[in-house]
Design an enzyme around this catalytic site. Structure first.
Site, PDB file in Angstrom:
ATOM      1  N   CYS A 235      39.670   5.475  -6.902  1.00 33.18           N
ATOM      2  CA  CYS A 235      38.774   4.365  -6.579  1.00 33.18           C
ATOM      3  C   CYS A 235      38.743   3.342  -7.702  1.00 33.18           C
ATOM      4  O   CYS A 235      38.581   2.147  -7.465  1.00 33.18           O
ATOM      5  CB  CYS A 235      37.375   4.883  -6.293  1.00 33.18           C
ATOM      6  SG  CYS A 235      36.666   5.845  -7.640  1.00 33.18           S
TER       7      CYS A 235
ATOM      8  N   HIS B 165      31.988   7.131  -8.847  1.00 30.95           N
ATOM      9  CA  HIS B 165      32.716   6.349  -7.863  1.00 30.95           C
ATOM     10  C   HIS B 165      32.702   4.874  -8.267  1.00 30.95           C
ATOM     11  O   HIS B 165      31.699   4.378  -8.773  1.00 30.95           O
ATOM     12  CB  HIS B 165      32.074   6.526  -6.487  1.00 30.95           C
ATOM     13  CG  HIS B 165      32.801   5.819  -5.387  1.00 30.95           C
ATOM     14  ND1 HIS B 165      34.104   6.112  -5.048  1.00 30.95           N
ATOM     15  CD2 HIS B 165      32.410   4.824  -4.533  1.00 30.95           C
ATOM     16  CE1 HIS B 165      34.476   5.334  -4.046  1.00 30.95           C
ATOM     17  NE2 HIS B 165      33.461   4.549  -3.726  1.00 30.95           N
TER      18      HIS B 165
END
Length: 1295
Positions: A240, A533
């Site tokens: 990510c 994330h």
């Protein structure tokens, strides 16, 4: 008894409703079970079916839990898109103590368009606590699959003292199975019903519920391209951070255009060329309708799968990628693009205050790292960046030759006639007068004096694209760990770096350039220090519309979501209803901005430029359009897969190429032969016609092909199908012939033919084979039409006619279905081709019933080679001796060469290859179609030539069992030392003997082997015991415990084990059988007066005792006193758990997980008085995690004798003397009595002995005297440039 206390674990809230809770989730092939013991705090939904006591809940739950290392498990915030809607509901319950019902619901209230209510159990949900939950009011009427997410807190208001209000908060994804969520043990009933506590006033209880709701989007059906015009990037596992950075760079059009203009050719491969891979990625982002994969790009980086599942720091990746692209752009038309976009310059200066001296150094930067801690916004960070530092005191600046002072001097009188020009200067000399024949000269030396100065940084110029890296992660030297700074940090939509008359700029800066910037993108990190994330908020065209790029998903966002909600800090939800408790509802935000990208307003039009297909190289457009077409073809291929079948056709050339190289048993590996994708409805004769037209495959189909594993022959006037599979008896239908059955009229024959055609039309399209029932139906149909019973011989005639037609129109799908009945997914055929004398294709010989087709292999014992010799048709009643001449011809031997024949029968699980009797018929030897015969020269009766494998069976046995094993030294487990070719059936002695022979070791019993773990890629913890395994294969097999469970559950043995080819070896100083009779313990000996511990390896016979160990230690170390007594302790996580009695057997002591410590017993401990106590003393620090304070022990624990009536001040003096801690440092220490991890701090006047129970405390590690101070023990070195992922390897782009 030895007890183990593991490190505290984060408790995951789980739904549960029993005394001992097991929450199990089976999702094969993965397998996971989560256990929660009853003393753990837990958030649970209520249950009406609960029997037995519920678990107690103590302490608050975290409002927001930072995501872990799993990159795919984004926070709930990532799943929610719309603005949170919040409300506070106040519920006043009168006559509370007189409620008789088991549970009570509040009125329904609405938040976020959803209906909610509060559920309480006034007498507790089978516990002595008030139980309280938030419930979805209309769960029974909601449609299937509904879900909603809410952050909420529940509170019981204290009506006397507002600060004593009991409040707990959590978050949950409500769904059909979990429609309520909350706290089974909210607060003790005794506190609630106590009238003096203030929770019930006038028998009225007040409940408050703060609820914040985010609506969840159905992302399964969400189309990013359709909704936003942009597509996302696929996450490879933990990429990510890469996706966020790539989206940011892609949406800088000037950068994208420069990437398109990097020179590439049509011969480049994307996985080997970073420019081409990046061009391909950007092109797909621009023109694809679905999310784009990044595998080509990461492969071009030289990354493997491990890198794809290792999360890195986006700031580090940005620097490494820009440096790599800058290097790739050199010598091209886009050279210098990185510098033009991202490079700025600053000036480091040091300016002396008292002398006229200034030192400057110009530096370039691609990004700026700004402090977050202690700064409220970006401007405060810039102020801190250019803050002037004073260099004074011990930190004064050495200003080269400025600030020199005379250190010493002397005056000399010289003769008048001395030539001054010939004087050698002593240091520095100055003649200052010459008179009356005398020359006076002064000589002196100079010493540099350090100057007071000021040091700082000023900016010479800023780049068009300004990248600001926010220092959210910092190293805490007190705790020796990285921490994340979640403080609130604001950043403006427009950033003016010319503010306050350009205070950030150096005097040499070009003031004509307006440094006004507008925000382009915000990269966000959601999570904690160990992972989380990444996603990005970007406004591609610098309009008011923002977009959130979260891996594959792209959504529209407003400016508030992109800016204000990424400031960090605490989120405070507004109150809509008045209540007694006016404390705002807050929770820590773990999602906050990590990297900011600003674009200079004056350069906006140049940077946000148009990029279209004319900027893309033609070969790149062609390549990518072709890739898109191939992708579309693959999609159609999958969509139409049920209409097609795969036919794999093997030829003699394939057998000749594979046998003896790729395979040894059987004939061919069909995965390596030519295959065809054919429609199932296609008639087989048309397939053969197509096959003749294939280039390099046009052998014609005047032959036979072999199929399936049933050895069923379908004969026709065109072809026959042969099996290349298992040995089964073939079924051969009679060859079709057409005879004229006498006694039939032409009319009856026409009627019969019409009925036959009807009969065939019914059965053939459905691929049905004719059955007895079908024939009876046909017979009675004939009787009904013709009007009289049809003769039996005529019925047989029609049946033959049916077979003729059916064979001619036989479809590929029919063969596939027959093949599938034998568990074959594909149709596997052998193409039989015959060549004439001039190598021209000729029809194959006519095959009759007695003919069988055999395949032959030739073995050469001298060369140890096996090859394909050819195939022959033989008579089933013939004998092998009749074909010896033909076999010699196939092998190139003399016609009268004696040869031996062997029938190859099976290879698994063991080799079966038997000698074939030359004088027995093939039928008698059970030789059938497709069987394999191996032959070789008969060995001469007497020969001196020695061969390893004299015949075919021994050679095949060798081939099956041979195994290349890689041996690694156990102390160097990552490097292969050597390789040996062994056999899987080698015994333990055979293996160690070969290893010893390779190592030139005389005694093989000194070799100890350790197996390899295929899953962790490390050596297993336990070595192989002497002769504990029978064969090499037993050493190499690794059994997976989870796989065994799955195999048992699913009756599937494929997932039970794996075979490794790695073994670890050790060379011992004594034979292994002798070592196995000994017990080796690793003991740390602590001297009474020395700080450093001595590590000892004590090796004694297994029946020995702890006393024997202590006696052995005395022979190896120097004691403070000759008659000193020793004791052996068990230490785990810096706590003493056990003192071993001297009579305990060492065989049961495990030193793999616990530390064994030997030490001298102090004299004061040997004879404890009646009023004395022996207590545990541990070092500890306090850490705050998940809004809870945790005690962490460190350092070396020890025992201490305390006396009756002794104060803490007296104990402290003895501890300081024992540990030899300096006064200044010791004054900072705090002392506390700890029980079950809860510190109770002591004053100097406190009597220490009263805190400890009057009992034997040798095993009482739960009670100890704690020394709270910072951990100053030596730690691993820390590099300031290291990012927060301490144990990960740095980012590298290799190509």
């Amino acid at each position: 008894m030895t007890m183990m206390t593991p490190q505290p674990l984060d408790v995951t809230p789980l739904p549960s409703d029993s005394h001992f809770f097991i929450h199990a989730h089976f999702d094969f092939p993965s397998f996971s079970v989560v256990y929660c013991c009853e003393d753990e705090e837990m958030l649970v939904p209520h249950s009406d079916l609960v029997e037995g006591p519920q678990p107690l809940v103590e302490g608050p739950q975290p409002m927001e839990v930072a995501p872990g290392d799993n990159d795919n498990a984004g926070s709930v915030e990532n799943q929610a898109n719309e603005e949170p809607q919040a409300s506070r509901y106040t519920w006043t319950i009168e006559n509370f103590s007189r409620l008789n019902m088991k549970k009570l619901y509040s009125d329904v209230f609405t938040v976020g368009g959803y209906k909610w209510r509060v559920l309480i159990f006034p007498k507790g949900n089978n516990v002595d606590y008030l139980s309280m939950y938030l419930d979805v009011a209309d769960s029974a009427t909601l449609p299937y699959g509904w879900s909603r997410y809410a952050q909420f807190s529940l509170a019981i208001v204290n009506q006397m003292h507002n600060k004593l209000t009991v409040k707990k908060d959590t978050q949950h994804q409500f769904n059909q199975r979990e429609s309520d969520w909350g706290f089974t043990s909210f607060m003790p009933l005794s506190d609630l019903y106590d009238p003096n506590k203030g929770y019930l006033m006038n028998d009225t209880c007040i409940v408050e519920a703060d609820v914040a709701v985010r609506k969840v989007i159905d992302y399964w059906a969400y189309d990013s391209k359709k909704e936003t015009g942009y597509v996302g990037l696929k996450n490879q596992g933990a990429t990510c951070y890469l996706n966020s950075l790539l989206q940011t760079l892609y949406h800088i059009p000037y950068f994208r255009k420069a990437v398109y203009h990097m020179p590439t050719t049509e011969n480049d491969i994307p996985t080997g060329s970073i420019p081409l891979a990046l061009q391909s990625l950007f092109y797909k982002l621009q023109y694809n309708d679905t999310s784009v994969a990044t595998k080509e790009l990461t492969k071009s980086f030289g990354w493997d799968t491990y890198d794809s599942f290792m999360q890195h720091d986006v700031q580090e990746l940005n620097r490494v990628l820009c440096e790599k692209l800058e290097d790739k752009m050199k010598g091209t038309v886009v050279e210098g693009t990185i510098q033009k976009l991202f490079e700025g310059h600053l000036m480091n200066y040091i300016e002396c205050i008292n002398v006229d001296f200034k030192s400057t150094r110009k530096e370039s930067f691609y990004d700026l790292q700004l402090d977050v801690k202690g700064c409220k916004d970006v401007y405060a960070s810039f102020d801190k960046y250019v803050e002037v530092e004073r260099l004074e005191g011990d930190n004064k600046y050495h200003a080269e030759e400025h600030g020199l002072q005379v250190d010493n001097y002397k005056i000399s009188v010289l003769h008048d006639n001395l030539d001054l020009t010939k004087l050698k200067p002593v240091e520095r000399q100055i003649a200052f007068f010459r008179d009356m024949g005398v020359v006076a000269m002064v000589s002196y030396s100079l010493q540099s004096e350090k100057q007071d100065a000021k040091k700082g940084v000023m900016f010479i110029d800023f780049p068009p694209v300004l990248q600001l890296q926010l220092k959210r992660f910092e190293y805490d030297f007190m705790r020796d760990t990285m921490v994340k700074i979640n403080d609130r940090y604001e950043f403006p939509l427009e950033l003016d770096l010319d503010r306050d008359n350009g205070k950030y700029l150096s005097p040499d800066a070009d003031r004509s350039v307006r440094n006004l910037y507008t925000l382009h993108s915000v990269l966000v990190h959601s999570g904690g220090v160990h992972g989380g994330h990444y996603y990005a908020f970007i406004r591609p065209t610098l309009t008011d519309q923002w977009y959130k790029f979260d891996d594959e998903r792209v959504t529209k966002e407003d400016v508030k979501r992109a800016l204000e909600e990424q400031y960090g800090g605490e989120e405070e939800l507004p109150q809509t209803n008045p209540g007694y408790n006016n404390t705002p509802f807050k929770f820590t935000k773990y999602s906050n901005a990590y990297m900011l990208v600003y674009i200079r307003v004056s350069d906006k039009d140049k940077i946000i430029c148009d990029v279209d297909e004319k900027d893309i190289a033609e070969h790149l457009r062609i390549r990518l359009k072709k890739e898109q077409e191939e992708k579309e073809d693959k999609r159609r291929y999958k969509a139409q897969a049920h209409l097609y079948t795969i036919i794999k056709v093997a030829r003699d050339e394939d057998l000749r190429e594979q046998i003896g190289k790729d395979i040894y048993f059987d004939l061919v590996d069909h995965d390596k032969v030519r295959n065809f994708r054919i429609q199932k409805q296609l008639p087989f004769n048309l397939f053969k016609t197509l096959l003749e037209e294939v280039k390099h495959f046009n052998y014609g189909w005047s032959g036979r092909c072999r199929r399936g594993c049933q050895r069923t022959w379908y004969t026709s006037s065109i072809s026959a199908l042969l099996d290349l599979g298992k040995k089964t008896k073939p079924y051969l239908p009679p060859k079709p012939t057409i005879d004229n059955p006498g006694g039939s009229s032409n009319g009856n024959m026409c009627a019969m033919l019409l009925i036959c055609i009807l009969f065939i039309c019914i059965h053939v399209p459905t691929f049905k084979w004719v059955t007895i029932i079908d024939l009876l139906h046909f017979y009675f149909l004939c009787v009904a039409v013709i009007g009289k019973p049809y003769p039996i011989f005529s019925l047989c005639y029609v049946i033959l006619f049916y077979f003729i037609v059916h064979a001619y129109v036989l479809q590929v799908g029919t063969l596939r279905e027959v093949s599938n009945k034998a568990h074959n997914a594909e149709l596997k055929l052998f193409l039989e081709v015959e060549h004439g004398p001039d190598l021209q294709l000729v029809p194959p010989p006519e095959k009759i019933k007695e003919d069988i087709l055999l395949f032959f292999k030739l073995y050469d014992p001298q060369k140890e080679e096996l090859r394909y010799a050819g195939r022959l048709f033989v008579k089933s009643n013939g004998k092998p001796i009749e074909i010896l001449t033909k076999l010699n011809e196939l092998a190139g031997f003399a016609p009268d060469q004696e040869i031996e024949l062997f029938e190859e029968i099976k290879f698994e699980p063991s080799v079966m290859c038997e000698r074939l009797d030359k004088l027995a018929s093939f039928r008698f030897s059970q030789i059938e179609d497709g069987d394999i015969i191996c032959f070789q020269k008969s060995p001469p009766p007497e020969t001196d030539v020695q061969v390893r494998f004299p015949d075919v069976p021994s050679y095949l046995e060798y081939v099956k069992n041979r195994q290349i094993v890689h041996f690694r030294a156990l102390e160097r487990p990552k490097e292969d030392e050597f390789c040996l070719e062994l056999a899987k059936n080698h015994t333990y002695d055979d293996v160690v003997e070969r290893v010893a022979q390779h190592l030139s070791l005389d005694d093989p019993s000194k070799i100890r082997l350790t197996p390899h773990n295929c899953y962790s890629q490390q050596a297993k913890p336990n070595p192989i015991k002497y002769r504990s395994v029978d064969h090499l294969i037993d050493m190499l097999i690794h059994y997976n415990q989870v796989g065994l469970i799955l195999a048992y559950a699913w009756d599937n043995c494929d997932c039970e084990w794996r075979i490794s080819d790695i073994l670890y070896y050790e060379v011992l100083d004594i034979p292994l059988p002798e070592l196995q009779c000994l017990k080796t313990l690793k003991v740390a000996f602590h001297h009474a007066t020395k700080d450093e511990a001595t590590i000892l390896n004590i090796r004694l016979p297994k029946p020995s005792t702890v006393g024997d160990v202590l006696n052995e230690i005395k022979t190896k170390v120097e004691l403070s006193q000759p008659n000193a007594e020793l004791r052996l302790l068990e230490v785990f996580y810096h706590k003493i758990y056990k003192i071993f009695p001297t009579h305990e057997k060492i065989e049961n002591i495990n030193d793999q997980y616990w530390t064994l410590r030997a030490e001298e017993i102090p004299e004061e401990e040997k004879n404890l008085g009646q009023n004395n106590r022996l207590i545990h003393v541990y070092h500890f620090t306090k850490e705050t995690a998940q809004n809870q304070v945790q005690v962490q022990n460190f350092g070396e624990p020890f025992f201490l004798v305390i006396h009756e009536g002794e104060t803490l001040a007296e104990v402290k003096a003895r501890i300081q003397k024992k540990l030899q801690v300096p006064d200044e440092e010791f004054s900072k220490w705090k002392f506390a009595f700890l029980s079950l991890g809860r510190p109770e701090y002591l004053e100097d006047s406190d009597i220490v002995s009263t805190r400890f129970q009057r009992r034997d405390v040798y095993g009482a590690w739960e009670q100890y005297l704690g020394l709270e101070h910072s951990d100053t023990t030596p730690k691993r070195s820390y590099n300031a440039s290291q990012n927060r992922h301490t144990f990960e390897k740095p980012i590298k782009i290799y190509n």
